[in-house]
Design a protein around this motif. Structure first.
Motif, PDB file in Angstrom:
ATOM      1  N   ARG B 229       0.839  -1.208   0.000  1.00 49.79           N
ATOM      2  CA  ARG B 229       0.000   0.000   0.000  1.00 49.79           C
ATOM      3  C   ARG B 229       0.864   1.244   0.000  1.00 49.79           C
ATOM      4  NH1 ARG B 229      -5.603  -1.374   1.989  1.00 49.79           N
ATOM      5  NH2 ARG B 229      -5.914   0.866   2.161  1.00 49.79           N
ATOM      6  N   ILE B 230       0.784   2.018  -1.080  1.00 53.02           N
ATOM      7  CA  ILE B 230       1.582   3.234  -1.204  1.00 53.02           C
ATOM      8  C   ILE B 230       0.757   4.306  -1.929  1.00 53.02           C
ATOM      9  CG2 ILE B 230       3.885   2.157  -1.190  1.00 53.02           C
ATOM     10  CD1 ILE B 230       3.787   2.164  -4.247  1.00 53.02           C
ATOM     11  N   PRO B 231       1.217   5.579  -1.895  1.00 51.06           N
ATOM     12  CA  PRO B 231       0.510   6.634  -2.638  1.00 51.06           C
ATOM     13  C   PRO B 231       0.590   6.393  -4.148  1.00 51.06           C
ATOM     14  CG  PRO B 231       1.979   7.583  -0.980  1.00 51.06           C
ATOM     15  CD  PRO B 231       2.304   6.126  -1.057  1.00 51.06           C
ATOM     16  N   VAL B 232      -0.499   6.731  -4.845  1.00 49.44           N
ATOM     17  CA  VAL B 232      -0.582   6.529  -6.286  1.00 49.44           C
ATOM     18  C   VAL B 232      -1.033   7.835  -6.939  1.00 49.44           C
ATOM     19  CG1 VAL B 232      -1.796   5.282  -8.125  1.00 49.44           C
ATOM     20  CG2 VAL B 232      -1.110   4.068  -6.047  1.00 49.44           C
ATOM     21  N   VAL B 233      -0.218   8.338  -7.868  1.00 49.26           N
ATOM     22  CA  VAL B 233      -0.595   9.530  -8.642  1.00 49.26           C
ATOM     23  C   VAL B 233      -0.946   9.077 -10.047  1.00 49.26           C
ATOM     24  CG1 VAL B 233       0.171  11.763  -9.541  1.00 49.26           C
ATOM     25  CG2 VAL B 233       0.954  10.989  -7.286  1.00 49.26           C
ATOM     26  N   LEU B 234      -2.084   9.563 -10.546  1.00 49.53           N
ATOM     27  CA  LEU B 234      -2.515   9.211 -11.890  1.00 49.53           C
ATOM     28  C   LEU B 234      -2.416  10.450 -12.771  1.00 49.53           C
ATOM     29  CD1 LEU B 234      -5.683   7.312 -10.686  1.00 49.53           C
ATOM     30  CD2 LEU B 234      -3.717   6.238 -11.771  1.00 49.53           C
ATOM     31  N   LYS B 235      -1.673  10.352 -13.850  1.00 51.12           N
ATOM     32  CA  LYS B 235      -1.541  11.470 -14.777  1.00 51.12           C
ATOM     33  C   LYS B 235      -2.892  11.780 -15.410  1.00 51.12           C
ATOM     34  CE  LYS B 235       0.876  13.024 -18.906  1.00 51.12           C
ATOM     35  NZ  LYS B 235       1.882  12.724 -19.931  1.00 51.12           N
ATOM     36  N   ARG B 236      -3.088  13.035 -15.840  1.00 53.39           N
ATOM     37  CA  ARG B 236      -4.345  13.434 -16.477  1.00 53.39           C
ATOM     38  C   ARG B 236      -4.684  12.472 -17.618  1.00 53.39           C
ATOM     39  NH1 ARG B 236      -2.118  16.118 -21.083  1.00 53.39           N
ATOM     40  NH2 ARG B 236      -0.049  16.802 -20.444  1.00 53.39           N
ATOM     41  N   GLY B 237      -5.956  12.104 -17.714  1.00 50.20           N
ATOM     42  CA  GLY B 237      -6.393  11.204 -18.784  1.00 50.20           C
ATOM     43  C   GLY B 237      -6.257   9.736 -18.417  1.00 50.20           C
ATOM     44  N   ALA B 238      -5.108   9.376 -17.846  1.00 49.41           N
ATOM     45  CA  ALA B 238      -4.838   7.963 -17.592  1.00 49.41           C
ATOM     46  C   ALA B 238      -5.802   7.349 -16.594  1.00 49.41           C
ATOM     47  CB  ALA B 238      -3.411   7.795 -17.068  1.00 49.41           C
ATOM     48  N   GLY B 239      -6.196   8.134 -15.583  1.00 52.41           N
ATOM     49  CA  GLY B 239      -6.886   7.551 -14.442  1.00 52.41           C
ATOM     50  C   GLY B 239      -8.393   7.523 -14.532  1.00 52.41           C
ATOM     51  N   GLY B 240      -8.948   7.977 -15.668  1.00 54.86           N
ATOM     52  CA  GLY B 240     -10.401   7.946 -15.775  1.00 54.86           C
ATOM     53  C   GLY B 240     -10.947   6.551 -15.568  1.00 54.86           C
ATOM     54  N   VAL B 241     -10.155   5.563 -15.958  1.00 55.79           N
ATOM     55  CA  VAL B 241     -10.559   4.166 -15.790  1.00 55.79           C
ATOM     56  C   VAL B 241     -10.842   3.860 -14.314  1.00 55.79           C
ATOM     57  CG1 VAL B 241      -9.788   1.780 -16.062  1.00 55.79           C
ATOM     58  CG2 VAL B 241      -9.229   3.455 -17.800  1.00 55.79           C
ATOM     59  N   LEU B 242     -10.111   4.539 -13.440  1.00 55.04           N
ATOM     60  CA  LEU B 242     -10.318   4.321 -12.001  1.00 55.04           C
ATOM     61  C   LEU B 242     -11.769   4.633 -11.628  1.00 55.04           C
ATOM     62  CD1 LEU B 242      -8.187   4.891  -9.029  1.00 55.04           C
ATOM     63  CD2 LEU B 242     -10.206   6.293  -9.096  1.00 55.04           C
ATOM     64  N   PHE B 243     -12.289   5.774 -12.115  1.00 52.05           N
ATOM     65  CA  PHE B 243     -13.665   6.134 -11.763  1.00 52.05           C
ATOM     66  C   PHE B 243     -14.671   5.234 -12.465  1.00 52.05           C
ATOM     67  CE2 PHE B 243     -11.141   9.787 -10.784  1.00 52.05           C
ATOM     68  CZ  PHE B 243     -11.585  10.076  -9.504  1.00 52.05           C
ATOM     69  N   HIS B 244     -14.334   4.873 -13.695  1.00 49.11           N
ATOM     70  CA  HIS B 244     -15.183   3.942 -14.438  1.00 49.11           C
ATOM     71  C   HIS B 244     -15.406   2.669 -13.618  1.00 49.11           C
ATOM     72  CE1 HIS B 244     -16.660   2.249 -18.327  1.00 49.11           C
ATOM     73  NE2 HIS B 244     -16.300   1.120 -17.755  1.00 49.11           N
ATOM     74  N   GLU B 245     -14.315   2.163 -13.018  1.00 43.95           N
ATOM     75  CA  GLU B 245     -14.408   0.911 -12.259  1.00 43.95           C
ATOM     76  C   GLU B 245     -14.796   1.135 -10.788  1.00 43.95           C
ATOM     77  OE1 GLU B 245     -14.377  -1.634 -13.996  1.00 43.95           O
ATOM     78  OE2 GLU B 245     -13.108  -1.214 -15.721  1.00 43.95           O
ATOM     79  N   ALA B 246     -14.178   2.136 -10.155  1.00 42.92           N
ATOM     80  CA  ALA B 246     -14.363   2.313  -8.705  1.00 42.92           C
ATOM     81  C   ALA B 246     -15.799   2.680  -8.370  1.00 42.92           C
ATOM     82  CB  ALA B 246     -13.409   3.376  -8.174  1.00 42.92           C
ATOM     83  N   CYS B 247     -16.467   3.448  -9.265  1.00 39.04           N
ATOM     84  CA  CYS B 247     -17.848   3.810  -8.952  1.00 39.04           C
ATOM     85  C   CYS B 247     -18.757   3.857 -10.162  1.00 39.04           C
ATOM     86  CB  CYS B 247     -17.893   5.146  -8.207  1.00 39.04           C
ATOM     87  SG  CYS B 247     -17.223   6.515  -9.157  1.00 39.04           S
ATOM     88  N   GLY B 248     -18.210   4.026 -11.365  1.00 36.46           N
ATOM     89  CA  GLY B 248     -19.073   4.152 -12.546  1.00 36.46           C
ATOM     90  C   GLY B 248     -20.064   3.005 -12.660  1.00 36.46           C
ATOM     91  N   HIS B 249     -19.555   1.778 -12.712  1.00 38.15           N
ATOM     92  CA  HIS B 249     -20.457   0.625 -12.848  1.00 38.15           C
ATOM     93  C   HIS B 249     -21.406   0.521 -11.654  1.00 38.15           C
ATOM     94  CE1 HIS B 249     -19.203  -1.142 -16.582  1.00 38.15           C
ATOM     95  NE2 HIS B 249     -17.934  -1.058 -16.244  1.00 38.15           N
TER      96      HIS B 249
END
Lengths: 454, 462
Positions: B229-249
């Protein structure tokens, strides 16, 4: 819909007859009839009864290849599709190895004698199929007080026919039936949810074992209740047969002759080398009728055969279709596959399996004092790479201590490389399980992977 | 595509055994694609699919049938099959009269791909191949592909709606393999937009190819990814998938109504960090998931899902919305006429924040910086989700250092959303294909550079 299967071959031949001088033409014609029932909350959520037809035309002229497809068997549409494929061929670049299957390719082996069509499926009333799904939903909900609901339950079947004909005189007709049923159980109170999946599949309704669906769905959901993130460490890992099936699917891409030819396989140039533990044997055997992917012919009309891929831990070779077989000089291995009529034939497995060992899954669990039993994985497409071999997936399952299941685990990843995992195989279970798809399941014990967690 | 009176008769036929709702969805799709591999154009493929799906809804049950035969006879057979699947009993004679509606277009397509010579499409591939190979001898394999599609749809239903859309999409993909002492690595780049051939005014094949080649080459020097478990920075554009999966569905009403989402019953509650404002916007001009109407005829909308961390609403399709006595949010989609529609995302993105992207990285002592993600997966019932990183780097003492090998990240949706502690003032989007229940549809996702305080990274490093 009452057309006999022979008509498909006639349709394919008519398309091939449109070949012009100097052209090789192949027609792939498909017809399926499918029923799909989904149930939720004791009610039929959807019932779909439908047929799909389509044609794919490949034309090779002046060593250039073109392809066109249409979702229709209308003679006018087929004629137009032949024209499109011809036009498209003009835009490809020449390659001397392009070609369609020849009678010589076909004569290498006899097609296996397989009966993959169970006509009884056509006489099962839609109401009975609906009843199966409703019963599964009810039985899953009633099986255990800890089951809070059923996310979905369903029944599906298909009667699939396809014909291939080409201007070299090769022609084949394949038909098969499939039926399956599944349920997804949700266990837990409102503060926690765990899900479990159960499936059964066969050639017709009488092959299905609904008890297995309910038992697996419920057991898999309930035993995860209370699951927590485990502390990260290196640990022996036991794959459930459903997980092994998925991992074999990833591995199959690396055993594909097209990938090898184009420099995109982790096994590139390693033929004959020790790539796995010395007792590991991996085969693709579409001639085995137990496999749901069994087929008499491949997607270029060539008879299928049993192909050893990894034998005694050594890489035997790659699967080939007509093109890769010619270019490598090895000949086709009857391994052309297509993703339906919308694409040209690639190379792939139909019935890949790890040859089972002699120990039961319970015996595998007891080999190490502590191990992680992986019940399901997530992110196979985003976390594995059959070219670099990198392998990192989400996992849930149970800790195993002294051969018995201990506390459940979620929100961890397991990582290694495909190369390492093959060499790290400790034991293959005796429980070979045929499932829908092109790979079979079996319990598998890997010496060590990195589990990441808390 | 179909005459109004034929549609009216078909809908009446569909409701002859009763039912609350009937719909005809007709589709005519033409596609062209070309693939370059092994330094030559392997093939050009063209395809055509045309047909109609008919559904009849009665209570909680939907009967569905489809046909490639668009004659009145073909439609009648499908209507009867759908009606009998819906298990009607009482014969009611519903009269359906349709009123055509013109949907507002989100943007104009400038150059229809079908008007472009196939030769020009093939030339793009050769340009990409040359550019990728020019990046160095370590590039040992280049695959480039071009794909366009034109999808004309028509929706007619027993509420009297008659509408249609004409959806044009173009995409270009390059995959490179680089080979070095440590083995092989891959790089991928694939921009797509709901536009025609003007895609290439925005994205040059050479640039796409160079990006894919650079990515593969960089990874040859990659170190094993961290584990833990460590800090994670997502560059602009790259991390949209996170929201798609973490809460979108989890915000799709069909899953919510089945109690198969951790976000069920949480409207009005804080479900994410106050820095999170999330929208799903089917009207976003030119984006990969954009359309005028969804596959049930509802106009696309910009829907606010999470505002300052508070859940505002779910996404809805027609059937789920009718049961709740509300309007569809324009999220009813299907892959083809052979599929039933369900709730799907369009373009899902996090709105900009105020942080400087450089500061977001500088504040991390040890973590990872993700530049490209390779898709993900979620179990909406548990909220656990994963996504893979295909280009990422270590952050050490506030600086981006060594590239790391591909790895999966895992987390729980609500927990990860609450741990977002920085959102940047930049923004970009990413085109992908979203799969749900066996159906794939084009979607995009997007976000500014952002940081998750702590997330589990699934590498192999000690």
């Amino acid at each position: 819909m009452s057309t006999e299967p022979e008509d498909l071959l006639a349709i394919a031949r008519r398309a091939v007859d449109m070949a012009r001088r100097g052209e090789e033409v192949e027609a792939y014609v498909v017809r399926t009839r499918e029923t799909d029932v989904e149930v939720f909350g004791g009610e039929v959520e959807s019932l779909s009864v439908a047929g799909i037809e389509g044609v794919g035309i490949r034309i090779i002229a002046d060593h250039r290849q073109g392809y066109a497809w249409a979702g229709s068997l209308d003679p006018e549409v087929i004629a137009e599709t032949v024209g499109e494929a011809r036009d498209n061929a003009g835009f490809g670049e020449p390659d001397e190895w392009y070609g369609l299957a020849t009678p010589a390719d076909v004569l290498v082996v006899d097609p296996p004698d397989l009966d993959l069509w169970n006509d009884s499926l056509s006489s099962v009333a839609t109401d009975e199929k609906v009843r199966i799904a409703l019963d599964l939903d009810a039985a899953t909900r009633a099986a255990d007080p800890r089951v809070r609901g059923v996310e979905s339950a369903g029944y599906g079947d298909g009667m699939l026919e396809s014909a291939i004909a080409n201007s070299n005189g090769v022609a084949s007709l394949s038909r098969r039936t499939v039926a399956s049923a599944y349920a997804v159980a949700m266990a837990g109170d409102n503060s926690e949810t765990q899900t479990g999946y159960g499936i059964t599949a066969g050639r017709s309704v009488e092959d299905l074992d609904f008890g297995v669906v309910t038992r697996d769905a419920v057991e898999r959901a309930v035993r995860l209740l209370g699951a927590k993130q485990a502390k990260g460490r290196r640990i022996p890992v036991v794959f459930d047969p459903l997980v092994t099936r998925s991992v074999l699917g990833v591995l199959s891409s690396a055993l594909n002759g097209e990938a090898a030819l184009k420099g995109r396989s982790l096994f590139l140039g390693r033929e004959g080398e020790q790539v796995a533990a010395p007792f590991v044997r991996i085969v693709d055997d579409p001639t085995d009728p137990r496999a749901l992917g069994a087929s008499t012919h491949d997607s270029e009309g060539v008879p299928t055969r049993r192909n050893g891929l990894i034998v005694d831990g050594k890489l035997r070779g790659f699967l080939q279709n007509v093109y890769t077989g010619r270019r490598t000089g090895l000949g086709t291995s009857g391994s052309a596959v297509r993703g339906g009529f919308k694409s040209t034939p690639g190379v792939g497995v139909r019935a890949m399996r790890l040859e089972p060992g002699t120990k039961s899954p319970e015996e595998l669990l007891a080999i190490f004092p502590e191990a992680l039993f992986v019940q399901s994985v997530s992110g196979l497409h985003s976390g594995t790479n059959p070219i670099s071999g990198d392998f990192s997936v989400g996992a849930e399952g149970l800790m195993v201590r002294g051969g018995a299941f201990a506390e459940p685990v979620r929100e961890v990843t397991i990582a290694s490389t495909l190369q390492r995992m093959l060499l790290d195989v400790v034991e293959v279970g005796s429980d070979l399980t045929f499932l829908p798809g092109s790979t079979a399941g079996v319990t598998l014990l890997i010496n060590e992977m990195t589990m990441s967690g808390a | 595509m179909l005459d109004q009176d034929v549609l009216e008769r078909t809908l009446q036929r569909a409701l002859q055994h009763g039912g609350d709702f009937a719909e005809v969805f007709a589709e005519d799709r033409r596609t062209t694609s070309a693939v370059l591999d092994d330094a030559k154009v392997e093939e050009m493929v063209s395809g055509r699919d045309r047909g109609a799906g008919i559904r009849v809804v009665r209570g909680d049950t939907t009967g569905f049938a489809h046909t490639a035969d668009l004659s009145e006879n073909g439609l009648r057979s499908a209507a009867e099959a759908a009606a009998s699947a819906a298990h009607g009993s009482a014969g009611t004679t519903n009269t359906v009269s349709l009123a055509p509606v013109e949907a507002a277009r989100p943007h104009d397509v400038v150059v229809l791909p079908e008007t472009v010579d196939k030769r020009r499409k093939v030339e793009l591939l050769a340009r990409a191949d040359a550019a990728a190979r020019a990046e160095g001898n370590s590039i040992t394999s280049v695959t480039a592909s071009y794909a366009d599609s034109r999808r004309r749809i028509l929706v007619a239903n027993s509420d009297g709606l008659l509408t249609g859309d004409d959806q044009v999409r173009t995409r270009f993909m390059v995959q490179c393999v680089a080979t070095g002492d440590t083995g092989m690595q891959t790089g991928f780049e694939a921009p797509g937009r709901t536009v025609g051939f003007e895609l290439f005014d925005q994205f040059k094949p050479e640039d796409i190819a160079r990006e894919a080649a650079r990515r593969a080459t960089v990874l040859l020097d990659a170190v094993p990814a961290p584990s833990g478990r460590i800090p994670v920075v997502l560059k602009r554009g790259a991390g949209g998938v996170l929201f798609h999966e973490a809460c979108g569905h989890g915000l799709e009403a069909d899953l919510v109504k089945k109690d198969a989402s951790v976000f069920a019953g949480r409207v009005g509650q804080q479900v994410a960090s106050p820095l999170v404002t999330l929208v799903d916007d089917g009207t976003y001009a030119r984006e990969w998931g954009t359309y005028a109407i969804d596959d049930e005829g509802a106009p696309a909308r910009r829907n606010l899902l999470i505002e300052n961390g508070v859940l505002t609403d779910y996404m809805w399709d027609l059937v789920r919305a009718r049961k709740e006595g509300r309007a569809s949010s324009g999220n009813g989609r299907r892959e083809t006429y052979q599929h039933l529609p369900m709730v799907r995302m369009t373009n899902t993105f996090l709105l900009q924040g105020e942080s400087d992207p450089d500061d977001i990285i500088r504040d991390v002592d040890y973590g990872i910086y993700c530049v490209q993600l390779g898709g993900g997966q979620v179990n909406t019932a548990t909220g656990d989700f994963v996504f893979g990183v295909t280009e990422a780097y270590l952050i050490e003492h506030g600086k981006i250092t060594a590239p790391i090998r591909a790895a999966q990240l895992i987390g729980n949706g609500p927990e990860v959303l609450s741990m977002i502690d920085a959102v940047g003032n930049d923004f970009d989007t990413w085109a992908g294909t979203c799969g749900k229940s066996g159906q794939g549809v084009p979607v995009s996702s997007g976000q500014p550079t952002m940081r998750i305080r702590e997330m589990t990274v699934g590498g192999t490093a000690a």
